[in-house]
Design an enzyme around this catalytic site. Structure first.
Site, PDB file in Angstrom:
ATOM      1  N   GLN A  33       0.755  -1.335   0.175  1.00  0.00           N
ATOM      2  CA  GLN A  33       0.165   0.095  -0.048  1.00  0.00           C
ATOM      3  C   GLN A  33       0.857   1.376  -0.058  1.00  0.00           C
ATOM      4  O   GLN A  33       1.935   1.328   0.638  1.00  0.00           O
ATOM      5  CB  GLN A  33      -0.851   0.092   1.165  1.00  0.00           C
ATOM      6  CG  GLN A  33      -1.902   1.142   1.380  1.00  0.00           C
ATOM      7  CD  GLN A  33      -2.895   1.298   2.232  1.00  0.00           C
ATOM      8  OE1 GLN A  33      -2.262   1.847   3.416  1.00  0.00           O
ATOM      9  NE2 GLN A  33      -3.997   1.065   2.091  1.00  0.00           N
ATOM     10  N   CYS A  44      -6.426   7.145   5.465  1.00  0.00           N
ATOM     11  CA  CYS A  44      -5.712   7.478   6.769  1.00  0.00           C
ATOM     12  C   CYS A  44      -6.093   8.860   7.146  1.00  0.00           C
ATOM     13  O   CYS A  44      -5.898   9.834   6.469  1.00  0.00           O
ATOM     14  CB  CYS A  44      -4.373   7.438   6.623  1.00  0.00           C
ATOM     15  SG  CYS A  44      -3.353   7.763   8.062  1.00  0.00           S
ATOM     16  N   LYS A  98      -8.250   1.710  -0.800  1.00  0.00           N
ATOM     17  CA  LYS A  98      -8.781   1.819   0.459  1.00  0.00           C
ATOM     18  C   LYS A  98      -9.092   3.271   0.782  1.00  0.00           C
ATOM     19  O   LYS A  98      -8.259   4.109   0.661  1.00  0.00           O
ATOM     20  CB  LYS A  98      -7.986   1.153   1.521  1.00  0.00           C
ATOM     21  CG  LYS A  98      -8.476   1.246   3.008  1.00  0.00           C
ATOM     22  CD  LYS A  98      -7.877   0.166   4.106  1.00  0.00           C
ATOM     23  CE  LYS A  98      -8.734  -0.001   5.410  1.00  0.00           C
ATOM     24  NZ  LYS A  98      -8.865   1.227   6.153  1.00  0.00           N
ATOM     25  N   ASP A 150     -15.258  -1.733  12.691  1.00  0.00           N
ATOM     26  CA  ASP A 150     -15.912  -2.359  13.867  1.00  0.00           C
ATOM     27  C   ASP A 150     -15.973  -3.939  14.018  1.00  0.00           C
ATOM     28  O   ASP A 150     -16.802  -4.515  14.898  1.00  0.00           O
ATOM     29  CB  ASP A 150     -17.401  -1.507  14.030  1.00  0.00           C
ATOM     30  CG  ASP A 150     -17.297  -0.317  14.235  1.00  0.00           C
ATOM     31  OD1 ASP A 150     -16.193   0.179  14.474  1.00  0.00           O
ATOM     32  OD2 ASP A 150     -18.201   0.544  14.304  1.00  0.00           O
ATOM     33  N   GLY A 166      -8.788  -5.020  10.940  1.00  0.00           N
ATOM     34  CA  GLY A 166      -7.728  -4.212  11.688  1.00  0.00           C
ATOM     35  C   GLY A 166      -7.649  -4.346  12.895  1.00  0.00           C
ATOM     36  O   GLY A 166      -6.931  -5.415  13.632  1.00  0.00           O
ATOM     37  N   ARG A 167      -8.073  -3.373  13.888  1.00  0.00           N
ATOM     38  CA  ARG A 167      -7.744  -3.278  15.204  1.00  0.00           C
ATOM     39  C   ARG A 167      -7.908  -4.827  16.060  1.00  0.00           C
ATOM     40  O   ARG A 167      -7.164  -5.131  17.061  1.00  0.00           O
ATOM     41  CB  ARG A 167      -8.359  -2.224  15.723  1.00  0.00           C
ATOM     42  CG  ARG A 167      -7.762  -0.748  15.562  1.00  0.00           C
ATOM     43  CD  ARG A 167      -8.656   0.232  15.949  1.00  0.00           C
ATOM     44  NE  ARG A 167      -9.925   0.252  15.441  1.00  0.00           N
ATOM     45  CZ  ARG A 167     -10.773   1.039  15.642  1.00  0.00           C
ATOM     46  NH1 ARG A 167     -10.836   1.832  16.737  1.00  0.00           N
ATOM     47  NH2 ARG A 167     -12.168   1.293  14.970  1.00  0.00           N
TER      48      ARG A 167
END
Length: 346
Positions: free
Chosen positions: A72, A102, A141, A206, A228-229
């Site tokens: 990316q 971002c 993205k 989420d 992700g997280r």
């Protein structure tokens, strides 16, 4: 089966999100082992690549065991993005991804990342420049828009498809929201269901449990999910989602032995990739997440973030395994009513 140009992925693939200071090769190794279908590098500055900056160049490192993988890039200058795409192309990833999502101030202030959401014509020109400069499939993205007043994701998706991208991942928040509030997947679904859109649409935002992943798959009909997280310190989430989607039942949560094994692999890969000193230092940010939910873990964690050799860390890991053998942290399902959980099951 989902296809991104010539790349074949399983039905409803699970993607690992590109995360700064997280999605490096060691982290990607443990996620791949635990079910991630497609992974991305940390985002790389196009200007940094052109300047031959050491940190940017090192982020180009990819390994055979992690394929398929995308590299990316981000930036706000057409020429720089085109030149960096050529550099990326030479490292032979499966695809090139552009970050237009971002929200971090230091990126946005340079007119890159989510900053480009304020100028859709520029976004299109930057994307076209990358598509022209690489032989690899190009994906993007992005977010829903800059703020609530300028949500434009449907137009963005059409225009980016028109200039040649092969897939789009949408984070269901605006830049103004950062990571606050709830991601709006209804707008992601509108893009997916637009008859003009022929490329895969992946949803992001989420997803933190198998229940939510399966519910959103059914409710919003996206082609796959980017995580992700929720994967930080818990790479098992990918296989847990796949198992729940296939059976409606849960995999047993990882034992302390499995957690320690993941830490060891992550640490070894980190040391191999950098060196013992740097690898150990960069691993320190991950211990808290791997050991979340264990009572009175602070003493051990404090030791792990001060030790300077792999042997010392291994000794502490053995103590942790002995101390917590048989203990399983409570599994939390956030934000679900009973009726929603019933809707998840097949």
């Amino acid at each position: 089966m989902v296809r991104i140009d010539n790349i074949e992925l399983p039905d409803f693939p699970l993607l690992l999100a590109p995360m700064e200071d997280v999605s490096d090769p060691p982290f990607r190794a443990v996620c791949k082992e635990n079910g991630a279908d497609l992974m991305y590098t940390e985002f790389i500055s196009s200007e940094g690549l052109i300047r031959d900056a050491i940190k940017s160049r090192q982020k180009l490192d990819i390994f055979e065991y992690e394929r398929p993988v995308g590299i990316q890039i981000f930036g706000g200058d057409e020429e720089a993005m085109a030149l960096s795409a050529k550099i990326v192309d030479a490292t032979n990833p499966e695809l090139v991804d552009i970050n237009f999502g971002c929200p971090v101030k230091k990126v946005v202030c340079k007119g890159a990342g989510a900053g480009v959401l304020k100028d859709i014509d520029l976004m299109v020109r930057l994307t076209a420049a990358v598509v022209r400069s690489t032989s690899k499939p190009v994906t993007v993205k992005t977010r829903l828009g800059w703020d609530e007043a300028s949500i434009n994701i449907e137009t963005v998706a059409e225009r980016l498809q028109d200039v040649g991208i092969k897939a789009l991942t949408i984070h269901g928040r605006t830049r103004a929201q950062m990571y606050k509030g709830e991601a709006d997947w209804r707008l992601i679904a509108k893009v997916k269901n637009n008859p003009r859109i022929q490329m895969p649409i992946f949803g992001n935002g989420d997803i933190d449990s198998p229940e939510k992943a399966v519910l959103y798959k059914k409710r919003y009909d996206v082609d796959g999910i980017m995580i992700g997280r929720a994967a930080i310190g818990y790479p098992w989430i990918f296989n847990e989602i796949k198992h729940f989607a296939a059976t409606g039942t849960h995999l047993a949560p990882p034992t302390i032995q499995q957690r320690a094994a993941a830490i060891r692999k992550h640490l070894v890969k980190s040391v191999e990739w950098k060196n013992e000193t740097v690898g150990i230092l960069e691993m320190r940010r991950h211990y808290t997440n791997y050991l979340k939910g264990f009572p009175h873990i602070k003493e051990f964690r404090n030791q792990l973030v001060t030790l300077k050799t792999v042997a010392e860390i291994e000794e502490v890991l053995q103590q942790i395994v002995a101390r917590y053998d048989g203990f399983v942290p409570e599994r939390k399902i956030a934000g679900f009513a009973a009726s929603q959980l019933e809707e998840c099951a097949y």
